[in-house]
Design a protein around this motif. Sequence first.
Motif, short mmCIF file in Angstrom:
data_model
loop_
_atom_site.label_atom_id
_atom_site.label_comp_id
_atom_site.label_asym_id
_atom_site.label_seq_id
_atom_site.Cartn_x
_atom_site.Cartn_y
_atom_site.Cartn_z
N ALA A 60 38.01 45.29 44.73
CA ALA A 60 37.53 43.80 43.85
C ALA A 60 37.77 42.71 44.52
O ALA A 60 37.57 41.98 45.34
CB ALA A 60 39.06 44.08 42.95
N ALA A 61 38.83 42.92 45.57
CA ALA A 61 38.58 41.99 46.80
C ALA A 61 37.35 41.62 47.97
O ALA A 61 37.42 41.03 47.78
CB ALA A 61 40.13 42.46 47.72
N GLU A 62 37.15 43.32 48.33
CA GLU A 62 36.31 42.96 49.40
C GLU A 62 34.63 42.85 48.66
O GLU A 62 33.62 41.80 49.29
CB GLU A 62 36.19 44.37 49.85
CG GLU A 62 36.83 45.46 50.52
CD GLU A 62 36.97 46.34 50.75
OE1 GLU A 62 38.17 46.96 52.34
OE2 GLU A 62 36.34 47.31 50.09
N GLN A 63 34.65 42.96 47.43
CA GLN A 63 33.29 42.53 46.44
C GLN A 63 33.60 41.16 46.32
O GLN A 63 32.11 40.55 46.51
CB GLN A 63 33.60 43.33 44.94
CG GLN A 63 33.21 44.70 45.39
CD GLN A 63 32.94 45.57 43.67
OE1 GLN A 63 33.35 44.89 42.24
NE2 GLN A 63 33.11 46.96 43.81
N ASP A 64 34.64 40.34 46.46
CA ASP A 64 34.77 39.62 46.45
C ASP A 64 33.65 38.13 47.47
O ASP A 64 33.94 37.30 47.24
CB ASP A 64 36.59 38.77 45.69
CG ASP A 64 36.68 38.71 43.74
OD1 ASP A 64 35.70 38.58 43.27
OD2 ASP A 64 37.29 39.42 43.55
N ALA A 65 34.84 38.67 48.83
CA ALA A 65 35.08 38.56 50.11
C ALA A 65 32.92 38.26 49.89
O ALA A 65 32.41 37.75 50.68
CB ALA A 65 35.26 39.25 50.82
N PHE A 66 32.43 39.48 49.73
CA PHE A 66 31.44 39.86 49.87
C PHE A 66 30.06 38.99 49.06
O PHE A 66 29.67 38.46 49.80
CB PHE A 66 30.96 41.25 49.46
CG PHE A 66 28.92 41.23 50.45
CD1 PHE A 66 28.94 41.29 50.84
CD2 PHE A 66 28.32 41.72 48.55
CE1 PHE A 66 28.04 42.05 51.69
CE2 PHE A 66 27.08 41.86 49.23
CZ PHE A 66 26.48 41.92 50.60
N ALA A 67 30.81 38.64 47.86
CA ALA A 67 30.02 37.78 46.96
C ALA A 67 29.95 36.74 48.10
O ALA A 67 29.06 35.61 47.54
CB ALA A 67 29.64 37.97 45.69
N LEU A 69 30.16 35.79 50.82
CA LEU A 69 29.71 35.68 52.03
C LEU A 69 28.78 35.30 51.73
O LEU A 69 27.52 34.52 52.11
CB LEU A 69 30.22 37.38 53.20
CG LEU A 69 28.57 37.21 54.64
CD1 LEU A 69 29.80 35.96 55.17
CD2 LEU A 69 28.46 38.13 54.90
N VAL A 70 27.60 36.09 50.59
CA VAL A 70 26.34 36.47 50.28
C VAL A 70 25.59 34.93 50.20
O VAL A 70 24.58 33.84 50.03
CB VAL A 70 25.95 37.19 49.23
CG1 VAL A 70 24.11 37.17 48.81
CG2 VAL A 70 25.78 38.64 49.38
N LEU A 73 25.80 32.47 52.83
CA LEU A 73 24.17 32.30 53.02
C LEU A 73 23.19 31.94 52.70
O LEU A 73 22.22 31.77 53.74
CB LEU A 73 24.70 34.08 54.24
CG LEU A 73 25.69 34.47 55.18
CD1 LEU A 73 24.91 36.32 54.90
CD2 LEU A 73 25.08 33.61 56.39
N GLY A 74 23.17 31.97 51.65
CA GLY A 74 21.70 31.85 50.58
C GLY A 74 21.76 30.28 50.89
O GLY A 74 20.60 30.02 50.00
N HIS A 75 23.25 29.42 51.08
CA HIS A 75 22.60 28.32 51.34
C HIS A 75 22.00 27.37 52.33
O HIS A 75 21.39 26.48 52.55
CB HIS A 75 24.18 27.34 51.38
CG HIS A 75 24.65 27.50 49.59
ND1 HIS A 75 23.71 26.89 48.50
CD2 HIS A 75 25.99 27.92 49.14
CE1 HIS A 75 24.93 26.98 47.13
NE2 HIS A 75 25.66 28.07 47.42
#
Length: 76
Positions: A60-67, A69-70, A73-75
């Motif tokens: 769950a922590a890795e998923q939150d960190a990846f979200a 990051l996305v 980078l999207g901005h």
Amino acid sequence: MPEQVSTLQVIGVAVLTLAGVVWAVAVTRIMRRARVEAALSAFPHQRFGPPPQEYVELSAAEQDAFAGLVRRLGHR
């Protein structure tokens, strides 16, 4: 045509010339084919199809960190 050259000599020269041209074309084609086959054998054998797909379960922590990051980078 000069008088001292017979018809058979002229035909012989023509046949030998034609045979030489046919021989040169054949040797050229054989050499090209051999060169292409040698070049292709230098590459490693290719597998059929894509490599097997890998899948890693994220915590769950890795998923939150990846979200996050996305989103960052999207901005850009």
